[in-house]
Design a protein around this motif. Structure first.
Motif, PDB file in Angstrom:
ATOM      1  N   PHE A  86      18.033 159.001 -19.007  1.00 56.00           N
ATOM      2  CA  PHE A  86      18.811 159.552 -17.899  1.00 56.00           C
ATOM      3  C   PHE A  86      19.893 158.565 -17.457  1.00 56.00           C
ATOM      4  CE2 PHE A  86      19.959 160.089 -13.519  1.00 56.00           C
ATOM      5  CZ  PHE A  86      20.265 161.432 -13.456  1.00 56.00           C
ATOM      6  N   GLN A  87      19.501 157.299 -17.278  1.00 55.21           N
ATOM      7  CA  GLN A  87      20.471 156.314 -16.781  1.00 55.21           C
ATOM      8  C   GLN A  87      21.602 156.088 -17.781  1.00 55.21           C
ATOM      9  OE1 GLN A  87      20.703 155.431 -13.750  1.00 55.21           O
ATOM     10  NE2 GLN A  87      18.764 156.351 -13.160  1.00 55.21           N
ATOM     11  N   THR A  88      21.297 156.206 -19.064  1.00 57.33           N
ATOM     12  CA  THR A  88      22.341 156.086 -20.086  1.00 57.33           C
ATOM     13  C   THR A  88      23.310 157.248 -19.976  1.00 57.33           C
ATOM     14  OG1 THR A  88      20.789 155.047 -21.582  1.00 57.33           O
ATOM     15  CG2 THR A  88      22.752 155.968 -22.582  1.00 57.33           C
ATOM     16  N   SER A  93      28.524 159.615 -18.438  1.00 54.07           N
ATOM     17  CA  SER A  93      29.339 160.708 -17.900  1.00 54.07           C
ATOM     18  C   SER A  93      30.185 160.200 -16.733  1.00 54.07           C
ATOM     19  CB  SER A  93      28.483 161.911 -17.492  1.00 54.07           C
ATOM     20  OG  SER A  93      27.565 161.564 -16.488  1.00 54.07           O
ATOM     21  N   ARG A  94      29.649 159.241 -15.977  1.00 55.18           N
ATOM     22  CA  ARG A  94      30.427 158.662 -14.869  1.00 55.18           C
ATOM     23  C   ARG A  94      31.591 157.832 -15.405  1.00 55.18           C
ATOM     24  NH1 ARG A  94      28.276 158.988 -10.018  1.00 55.18           N
ATOM     25  NH2 ARG A  94      26.295 158.215 -10.770  1.00 55.18           N
ATOM     26  N   MET A  95      31.328 157.084 -16.478  1.00 56.98           N
ATOM     27  CA  MET A  95      32.370 156.267 -17.097  1.00 56.98           C
ATOM     28  C   MET A  95      33.542 157.176 -17.492  1.00 56.98           C
ATOM     29  SD  MET A  95      32.396 152.918 -17.968  1.00 56.98           S
ATOM     30  CE  MET A  95      30.827 152.241 -18.384  1.00 56.98           C
ATOM     31  N   ARG A  96      33.209 158.294 -18.129  1.00 54.58           N
ATOM     32  CA  ARG A  96      34.258 159.253 -18.520  1.00 54.58           C
ATOM     33  C   ARG A  96      35.046 159.705 -17.310  1.00 54.58           C
ATOM     34  NH1 ARG A  96      30.522 161.845 -21.973  1.00 54.58           N
ATOM     35  NH2 ARG A  96      30.894 161.096 -24.056  1.00 54.58           N
ATOM     36  N   THR A  97      34.317 160.044 -16.227  1.00 59.77           N
ATOM     37  CA  THR A  97      34.976 160.538 -15.017  1.00 59.77           C
ATOM     38  C   THR A  97      35.900 159.463 -14.440  1.00 59.77           C
ATOM     39  OG1 THR A  97      32.899 161.643 -14.578  1.00 59.77           O
ATOM     40  CG2 THR A  97      34.458 161.609 -12.787  1.00 59.77           C
ATOM     41  N   GLN A  98      35.402 158.220 -14.405  1.00 62.03           N
ATOM     42  CA  GLN A  98      36.203 157.147 -13.802  1.00 62.03           C
ATOM     43  C   GLN A  98      37.421 156.789 -14.654  1.00 62.03           C
ATOM     44  OE1 GLN A  98      32.751 154.526 -11.971  1.00 62.03           O
ATOM     45  NE2 GLN A  98      34.673 153.532 -11.508  1.00 62.03           N
ATOM     46  N   LEU A  99      37.355 157.116 -15.954  1.00 62.04           N
ATOM     47  CA  LEU A  99      38.468 156.776 -16.839  1.00 62.04           C
ATOM     48  C   LEU A  99      39.566 157.840 -16.871  1.00 62.04           C
ATOM     49  CD1 LEU A  99      36.575 155.173 -19.860  1.00 62.04           C
ATOM     50  CD2 LEU A  99      38.029 154.026 -18.200  1.00 62.04           C
ATOM     51  N   ASP A 148      23.418 145.312 -21.742  1.00 63.88           N
ATOM     52  CA  ASP A 148      24.330 144.903 -22.793  1.00 63.88           C
ATOM     53  C   ASP A 148      25.498 145.891 -22.934  1.00 63.88           C
ATOM     54  OD1 ASP A 148      25.058 143.135 -24.885  1.00 63.88           O
ATOM     55  OD2 ASP A 148      24.381 144.635 -26.325  1.00 63.88           O
ATOM     56  N   TRP A 149      25.176 147.175 -23.089  1.00 59.43           N
ATOM     57  CA  TRP A 149      26.295 148.125 -23.262  1.00 59.43           C
ATOM     58  C   TRP A 149      27.066 148.318 -21.960  1.00 59.43           C
ATOM     59  CZ3 TRP A 149      26.036 152.250 -20.136  1.00 59.43           C
ATOM     60  CH2 TRP A 149      24.815 152.887 -19.895  1.00 59.43           C
ATOM     61  N   HIS A 150      26.375 148.242 -20.817  1.00 67.50           N
ATOM     62  CA  HIS A 150      27.059 148.431 -19.534  1.00 67.50           C
ATOM     63  C   HIS A 150      28.098 147.320 -19.333  1.00 67.50           C
ATOM     64  CE1 HIS A 150      27.699 148.495 -15.177  1.00 67.50           C
ATOM     65  NE2 HIS A 150      27.355 149.768 -15.226  1.00 67.50           N
TER      66      HIS A 150
END
Ligand code: DCP
Length: 252
Positions: A86-88, A93-99, A148-150
């Motif tokens: 879920f957290q991934t 999806s938030r990263m996409r929105t913020q970009l 790491d990925w974050h």
């Protein structure tokens, strides 16, 4: 257009985009972030809300004709199994929105245009994922992979996910519990006060005490406006106007 004219347009567009301030609204579950974001948007043409993509988490791999998995529900029903997934997904999806670039309407705004986000890639990590790790629902290995990925993604896109400010809607967990009950989102029916208390502490550590260990230099410098959200700002006009004035003064 000739290359130099194209370059001119791109530079102008970039200038317009860099004028836009990015602000996130943080606070416990059901404190009223969406409501407050809507109030801010309706108080000025220069403010635009970017909604949190909750519906995507409720319908993974689904389409309008087909129902997908409800990952939000799966996470609440079996946190040990599904928290990492879920957290991934929620953070991606938030990263996409913020970009996403700001809408054209905002680029043409007269005053200072502001894009308001409900939460951010930072609260995903420093509130929810961290909390799930501390509760033992995310294993040490999953937590290492997440971090790491974050870190990698936030560093790669630092200038585009950077925030100019944070609005912290602060209310006692009991108040949030009442609002959560009134809202009645089905997936959250098993959420207990204890969980909201833990999330409250995470917010306090990050945004008030500043004792959370943050991994991004730019985040440490972001100004935080803490607002008393225990008041009924949706129904009381005077309270609402006072909060909005505080926000405008802070970001002017
Ligand atoms: N959530 C989560 N982990 C995240 C982000 C959200 O577990 N990284 C969960 C908590 C909630 C739901 O997703 O069950 C939405 O949470 P928010 O607090 O972000 O949004 P609300 O709709 O509750 O906010 P408000 O009522 O303040 O507008």
């Amino acid at each position: 257009p000739c290359p130099s004219a194209q370059l001119h347009i791109d530079t102008k567009q970039m200038d317009a985009v860099s004028r836009v301030k990015r602000v996130s609204i943080e606070g416990n579950i059901a404190v009223g972030k969406s409501t407050f974001a809507r109030l801010l948007q309706s108080s000025s043409q220069d403010w635009e809300v970017v909604q949190e993509p909750v519906s995507k988490w409720q319908n993974v791999e689904g389409s309008s004709s087909q129902t997908g998995s409800n990952l939000l529900q799966m996470m609440y029903q079996d946190p040990q199994r599904w928290s990492y997934t879920f957290q991934t997904f929620s953070c991606m999806s938030r990263m996409r929105t913020q970009l996403q670039p700001p809408p054209t309407r905002l680029l043409a705004a007269e005053g200072t245009p502001v894009q308001v986000f409900e939460r951010s890639v930072y609260s995903d990590r420093y509130i929810f994922a961290l909390n799930m790790f501390e509760l033992g629902c995310i294993s040490p290995t999953e937590w290492a992979v997440y971090q790491d990925w974050h870190s990698f993604l936030v560093e790669q896109f630092a200038h585009r996910v950077h925030l100019e400010g944070i609005i912290y809607l602060r209310a006692p967990p009991k108040t949030c519990m009442e609002r959560l009950g009134r809202r009645g989102r089905e997936e959250e029916s098993g959420v207990e006060l204890d969980y909201l208390e833990k999330l409250h502490i995470q917010h306090e550590k990050w945004l008030v005490d500043k004792s959370t260990e943050l991994h991004f230099e730019h985040l440490k410098k972001v100004p935080v406006l803490t607002l008393d959200a225990s008041v009924e700002f949706e129904t009381d006009k005077k309270v609402r106007e006072d909060l909005i004035t505080q926000v405008r003064t802070f970001f002017s």
